[in-house]
Design a protein around this motif. Sequence first.
Motif, mmCIF file in Angstrom:
data_model
loop_
_atom_site.group_PDB
_atom_site.id
_atom_site.type_symbol
_atom_site.label_atom_id
_atom_site.label_comp_id
_atom_site.label_asym_id
_atom_site.label_seq_id
_atom_site.Cartn_x
_atom_site.Cartn_y
_atom_site.Cartn_z
ATOM 1 N N ARG A 1 -13.840 2.628 -5.967
ATOM 2 C CA ARG A 1 -13.753 3.991 -5.494
ATOM 3 C C ARG A 1 -14.224 5.036 -4.320
ATOM 4 O O ARG A 1 -14.075 5.283 -3.338
ATOM 5 C CB ARG A 1 -14.435 4.955 -7.230
ATOM 6 N N ASP A 2 -15.523 3.569 -4.199
ATOM 7 C CA ASP A 2 -16.282 4.686 -2.400
ATOM 8 C C ASP A 2 -15.056 4.145 -1.518
ATOM 9 O O ASP A 2 -15.081 4.368 -0.199
ATOM 10 C CB ASP A 2 -16.948 3.669 -2.200
ATOM 11 N N HIS A 3 -14.294 3.112 -1.803
ATOM 12 C CA HIS A 3 -13.260 2.635 -0.490
ATOM 13 C C HIS A 3 -12.104 2.355 -1.274
ATOM 14 O O HIS A 3 -10.575 1.926 -0.439
ATOM 15 C CB HIS A 3 -13.339 1.171 -0.554
ATOM 16 N N ALA A 4 -11.329 3.857 -2.207
ATOM 17 C CA ALA A 4 -10.144 3.905 -2.128
ATOM 18 C C ALA A 4 -9.041 3.861 -0.230
ATOM 19 O O ALA A 4 -7.703 3.459 -0.851
ATOM 20 C CB ALA A 4 -10.386 4.673 -3.330
ATOM 21 N N ASP A 5 -9.825 5.442 -0.315
ATOM 22 C CA ASP A 5 -9.096 5.373 1.251
ATOM 23 C C ASP A 5 -8.419 4.484 1.548
ATOM 24 O O ASP A 5 -7.583 3.898 2.522
ATOM 25 C CB ASP A 5 -9.395 6.324 1.825
ATOM 26 N N ASP A 6 -9.440 2.969 1.733
ATOM 27 C CA ASP A 6 -9.050 1.973 2.286
ATOM 28 C C ASP A 6 -8.239 1.279 2.271
ATOM 29 O O ASP A 6 -7.276 -0.079 2.642
ATOM 30 C CB ASP A 6 -10.310 0.973 2.798
ATOM 31 N N PHE A 7 -7.794 0.931 1.323
ATOM 32 C CA PHE A 7 -6.453 -0.006 -0.083
ATOM 33 C C PHE A 7 -5.144 1.239 -0.217
ATOM 34 O O PHE A 7 -4.377 0.527 -0.328
ATOM 35 C CB PHE A 7 -7.136 -0.080 -1.215
ATOM 36 N N ARG A 8 -5.018 2.650 0.689
ATOM 37 C CA ARG A 8 -3.518 3.667 0.411
ATOM 38 C C ARG A 8 -2.790 3.036 1.557
ATOM 39 O O ARG A 8 -3.511 2.521 2.725
ATOM 40 C CB ARG A 8 -4.134 4.729 0.198
ATOM 41 N N SER B 1 -2.126 -6.423 1.810
ATOM 42 C CA SER B 1 -0.647 -6.634 0.759
ATOM 43 C C SER B 1 -1.433 -5.532 -0.102
ATOM 44 O O SER B 1 0.190 -4.809 -0.314
ATOM 45 C CB SER B 1 -0.699 -8.164 0.153
ATOM 46 N N VAL B 2 -2.592 -4.713 0.003
ATOM 47 C CA VAL B 2 -2.131 -3.730 -0.977
ATOM 48 C C VAL B 2 -1.847 -2.774 -0.347
ATOM 49 O O VAL B 2 -0.700 -2.466 -1.407
ATOM 50 C CB VAL B 2 -3.598 -3.220 -1.669
ATOM 51 N N ARG B 3 -2.222 -2.022 0.811
ATOM 52 C CA ARG B 3 -1.515 -1.584 1.144
ATOM 53 C C ARG B 3 -0.023 -1.954 2.131
ATOM 54 O O ARG B 3 0.636 -0.423 1.589
ATOM 55 C CB ARG B 3 -2.109 -1.038 2.937
ATOM 56 N N ALA B 4 0.237 -2.268 1.773
ATOM 57 C CA ALA B 4 2.076 -2.555 2.567
ATOM 58 C C ALA B 4 2.797 -2.846 0.939
ATOM 59 O O ALA B 4 3.971 -2.076 1.297
ATOM 60 C CB ALA B 4 2.209 -3.956 3.011
ATOM 61 N N ASP B 5 2.255 -3.256 0.127
ATOM 62 C CA ASP B 5 2.872 -3.556 -0.802
ATOM 63 C C ASP B 5 2.848 -3.429 -2.841
ATOM 64 O O ASP B 5 3.238 -4.097 -3.094
ATOM 65 C CB ASP B 5 2.988 -5.283 -0.984
ATOM 66 N N ARG B 6 1.686 -2.758 -2.726
ATOM 67 C CA ARG B 6 0.896 -2.876 -3.578
ATOM 68 C C ARG B 6 1.135 -3.836 -4.539
ATOM 69 O O ARG B 6 1.384 -4.177 -5.852
ATOM 70 C CB ARG B 6 1.501 -1.695 -4.548
ATOM 71 N N ARG B 7 0.386 -5.766 -3.568
ATOM 72 C CA ARG B 7 0.568 -6.398 -4.136
ATOM 73 C C ARG B 7 -0.634 -7.600 -4.126
ATOM 74 O O ARG B 7 -1.226 -7.393 -2.648
ATOM 75 C CB ARG B 7 1.747 -7.442 -3.778
ATOM 76 N N VAL B 8 -1.308 -7.986 -5.071
ATOM 77 C CA VAL B 8 -2.043 -9.179 -4.735
ATOM 78 C C VAL B 8 -1.491 -10.755 -4.600
ATOM 79 O O VAL B 8 -1.503 -10.554 -5.973
ATOM 80 C CB VAL B 8 -3.812 -9.089 -5.139
ATOM 81 N N VAL B 9 -1.773 -11.493 -4.423
ATOM 82 C CA VAL B 9 -1.714 -12.992 -3.906
ATOM 83 C C VAL B 9 -3.153 -13.447 -4.889
ATOM 84 O O VAL B 9 -4.166 -13.268 -3.783
ATOM 85 C CB VAL B 9 -0.848 -13.852 -3.353
ATOM 86 N N ASP B 10 -3.201 -14.530 -5.918
ATOM 87 C CA ASP B 10 -4.389 -14.690 -6.219
ATOM 88 C C ASP B 10 -4.297 -16.522 -6.606
ATOM 89 O O ASP B 10 -3.372 -16.514 -7.588
ATOM 90 C CB ASP B 10 -5.309 -14.086 -6.436
ATOM 91 N N VAL B 11 -5.053 -17.368 -6.488
ATOM 92 C CA VAL B 11 -4.763 -18.575 -7.563
ATOM 93 C C VAL B 11 -5.467 -18.018 -8.914
ATOM 94 O O VAL B 11 -4.910 -19.219 -9.490
ATOM 95 C CB VAL B 11 -5.284 -19.530 -6.073
ATOM 96 N N TYR B 12 -6.772 -17.832 -8.634
ATOM 97 C CA TYR B 12 -7.397 -18.287 -10.284
ATOM 98 C C TYR B 12 -7.371 -16.827 -10.309
ATOM 99 O O TYR B 12 -8.793 -16.483 -10.618
ATOM 100 C CB TYR B 12 -8.297 -18.928 -9.981
ATOM 101 N N PRO B 13 -6.285 -15.735 -11.030
ATOM 102 C CA PRO B 13 -6.740 -14.551 -11.248
ATOM 103 C C PRO B 13 -7.633 -14.346 -12.862
ATOM 104 O O PRO B 13 -8.254 -13.210 -12.589
ATOM 105 C CB PRO B 13 -5.692 -14.152 -11.275
ATOM 106 N N ASP B 14 -8.059 -15.304 -13.263
ATOM 107 C CA ASP B 14 -8.455 -14.910 -14.058
ATOM 108 C C ASP B 14 -9.771 -15.524 -14.992
ATOM 109 O O ASP B 14 -10.455 -16.116 -15.697
ATOM 110 C CB ASP B 14 -7.904 -15.154 -15.780
#
Length: 321
Positions: free
Chosen positions: A314-321, A140-153
């Motif tokens: 940082r090591d996986h930045a390209d995997d999220f792009r 979802s980060v790659r597709a829409d720059r979005r994360v869905v989460d239940v308890y983000p804080d």
Amino acid sequence: MTILVTGATGNIGRHAVRRLVDAGAEVRALTRRPGSAALPAGVPVAEGDLARPSTLPAAFRGVDALLLFPVGETADEVVALAAEAGVRRIVVLSSAAVTAGYDTEYHYPVEQAVERSGLAWTHVRPGEFALNSLQLWGPSVRADRRVVDVYPDEPATTPVHEADIADVAVAALTEDGHTGRAYSLAGPGTLTHREQVAAIAAAIGEGIRLDEVTAEEARAFYKRQGGWAGDNADFLFGWEDYSGAALGESEPESGGDGDGESGGDGESGGDGDGEGRGRGEGGGEQAYEEPDVPWVTAAEVTGRPARDFAEWARDHADDFR
């Protein structure tokens, strides 16, 4: 001393092979698909499958120490073959869910088989893999720059870099002082999911929207996403316990423990040679009500600073792009 790395093409195995090569160790890699292993030049690659012990004797020949990816169904036979071949030390890639008491079916039987063998042993038990965030949020980060989460804080978790897991395994394989130890391994700092998403956003240099949803909505979202997230959505959001048993149709459990592969080489992802399904890879939404686990970081085992989540991102930045 010859060291055999099983699960050599998985997320932990690849790092372990590289560390051993860099240290000048004599290393051999085991994989089901040698032709596509893509390991460092000069590393002998043996074909074999831990689920089929009859394929292993040639790979075990002349081996002194073994990094063992967990396959519980064949663990006794695999360990017996290793002992017969002259292996003296086995390091098990296990799970902190064993420490917590949740894992009695996946990693625990492998640990027990190794301990019964009489060989020198060390268990490396990672908690939540940092890689889980890539498996869960990457699409979802790659597709829409979005994360869905239940308890983000809340609650905060301590994700561990797969390279730190490999470093601890290599130390146990190559150094004295680790025999009979079980290392429940955590990352060096606690972060909420919101803080993890912020670190990923900083690493890729773009904003990521974080949508807080109900457990039911998150479960449906990740089941639609499929892959690792879809396979594990029932566990991550409270419809299954660690063993995969249904928790019922009432309000989903928000407790339990997701800590603990692998795939791992726990590893999450990989080609099946080193990292497997998420049960052994640490958890997600359920990870916060964990028992009192005696956590250590890689620094306490290796003497080198542990990698934090920002470095992992940082090591996986390209995997999220």
